[in-house]
Design an enzyme around this catalytic site. Structure first.
Site, PDB file in Angstrom:
ATOM      1  N   ASP A 128       0.933  -1.224  -0.018  1.00  0.00           N
ATOM      2  CA  ASP A 128      -0.097   0.187   0.124  1.00  0.00           C
ATOM      3  C   ASP A 128       0.742   1.254  -0.255  1.00  0.00           C
ATOM      4  O   ASP A 128       2.059   1.169   0.347  1.00  0.00           O
ATOM      5  CB  ASP A 128      -1.085  -0.100   1.082  1.00  0.00           C
ATOM      6  CG  ASP A 128      -2.136  -0.801   0.988  1.00  0.00           C
ATOM      7  OD1 ASP A 128      -2.518  -1.080  -0.047  1.00  0.00           O
ATOM      8  OD2 ASP A 128      -2.809  -0.972   2.053  1.00  0.00           O
TER       9      ASP A 128
ATOM     10  N   LYS B  53      -3.956   3.171  -2.380  1.00  0.00           N
ATOM     11  CA  LYS B  53      -5.116   3.980  -2.531  1.00  0.00           C
ATOM     12  C   LYS B  53      -5.004   5.314  -1.427  1.00  0.00           C
ATOM     13  O   LYS B  53      -5.228   5.170  -0.331  1.00  0.00           O
ATOM     14  CB  LYS B  53      -6.438   3.257  -2.071  1.00  0.00           C
ATOM     15  CG  LYS B  53      -6.600   1.747  -2.996  1.00  0.00           C
ATOM     16  CD  LYS B  53      -7.879   1.118  -2.308  1.00  0.00           C
ATOM     17  CE  LYS B  53      -9.082   1.549  -2.806  1.00  0.00           C
ATOM     18  NZ  LYS B  53      -9.327   1.621  -4.195  1.00  0.00           N
TER      19      LYS B  53
ATOM     20  N   MET C 215      -7.786   9.281   8.939  1.00  0.00           N
ATOM     21  CA  MET C 215      -8.162   9.964   7.709  1.00  0.00           C
ATOM     22  C   MET C 215      -9.117  10.968   7.657  1.00  0.00           C
ATOM     23  O   MET C 215     -10.213  11.164   6.742  1.00  0.00           O
ATOM     24  CB  MET C 215      -8.669   8.868   6.788  1.00  0.00           C
ATOM     25  CG  MET C 215      -7.770   7.660   6.553  1.00  0.00           C
ATOM     26  SD  MET C 215      -8.288   6.138   5.439  1.00  0.00           S
ATOM     27  CE  MET C 215      -9.190   5.386   6.919  1.00  0.00           C
TER      28      MET C 215
END
Length: 291
Positions: free
Chosen positions: A58, A79, A194
């Site tokens: 990732d 991502k 996030m």
């Protein structure tokens, strides 16, 4: 004439003597890489890196960690919000294809694969397609990243619970399914993954639900890495102070009185020779060892 030969990758550290599991052909090990610092990798993760034919990694996995698997093919599957990225279904099915091709597959995810990392989705897909899976937990950024900033997620003078939430849903927007009033009333300390993009909406929702405007808050960006940045502020100032800073995701937000403990527990500043800003930031009026 200068030598332009790139430096050789560092060799993976040796493992202490033990009966370490073998990564067999056709298996996928779903592994947490921790919050950033390669030293926070688990020994099981290191063992996997030494054996893998393919590492599917990732965006938040540090390049130094990948160097510990020089024998493997490295496939990026990151991502990041607002940037082009592979569809989750394509990533999951690619893991299936690699396993069916007889590869020893390491799926390496930042933090812990089961903490807002879609690890559950990937593992379920693999098992539904008959692929053998091993799960290797990792240190989550919401715990390890805050610890590197000197912020304990629990402290007995502050909280007996901590709530972890994601700052956006599958659409990339602030999660509409969350009951912010319930979270505001029930979360003594709130850790938001996030959440930087939607910090204003989150802070407003929490204050509308009764959280005090002057409640301590912190933002930790690039946690545990040399690029780590920490912003200490309050709930009402959170969004404005983020906007005024040069901080960029990835980031962890922490809201609660445990943020005050950074004034005494900023161990990286202490190691650099600075003095604690306040030896008793919670105002207990007695030494820490006294109950």
């Amino acid at each position: 004439m200068t030598d332009s030969t790139p430096p050789a990758p560092s060799l993976p550290p040796s493992l202490p003597g033990s009966s370490w599991p073998a990564l067999q052909p056709g298996w996928v090990w779903l592994c947490g890489a921790g919050p950033g610092d390669p030293g926070l990798l688990t020994l099981h993760a290191l063992n996997a890196l030494r054996q893998a034919d393919v590492v599917v990694y990732d965006a938040l996995v540090q390049s130094a960690i990948l160097e510990w698997a020089p024998q493997a093919e490295h496939i990026y599957a990151g991502k990041r919000g607002g940037k082009p990225s592979a569809r989750q279904s394509d990533i999951s099915l690619h893991l299936v294809d690699l396993a069916r091709a007889g590869k020893r597959v390491l799926r390496l995810k930042g933090g812990d694969p089961f903490v807002f990392g879609r690890g559950g989705e990937e593992a379920q897909t693999l098992i539904q397609h008959g692929v053998n899976v091993r799960i290797i937990p990792g240190i989550s950024a919401g715990i390890g990243g805050l610890a590197y900033a000197g912020i304990p997620v629990t402290h007995r003078d502050v909280n007996q619970s901590v709530t972890f939430v994601t700052g956006h849903d599958q659409s990339g927007e602030a999660p509409g399914s969350l009951n912010w009033r319930a979270i505001a009333e029930g979360a003594q300390v709130l850790v938001i993954y996030m959440g930087m993009k939607h910090a204003r909406r989150i802070a407003d929702a929490l204050m509308e639900a009764g959280r005090p405007a002057d409640e301590p808050a912190a933002v930790v960006c690039n946690a545990t890495t040399p690029e780590q940045q920490v912003l200490e502020t309050t709930l009402s100032r959170l969004a404005d102070d983020i906007d005024a800073s040069d901080m960029k995701p990835p980031a962890i937000l922490c809201i609660g009185r445990s943020v005050l403990m950074r004034q005494v527990l900023d161990w990286q500043a202490l190691a650099a020779g600075e003095s604690p800003r306040d030896l008793d930031p919670l105002g207990r009026g007695r030494p820490a060892e006294v109950s």
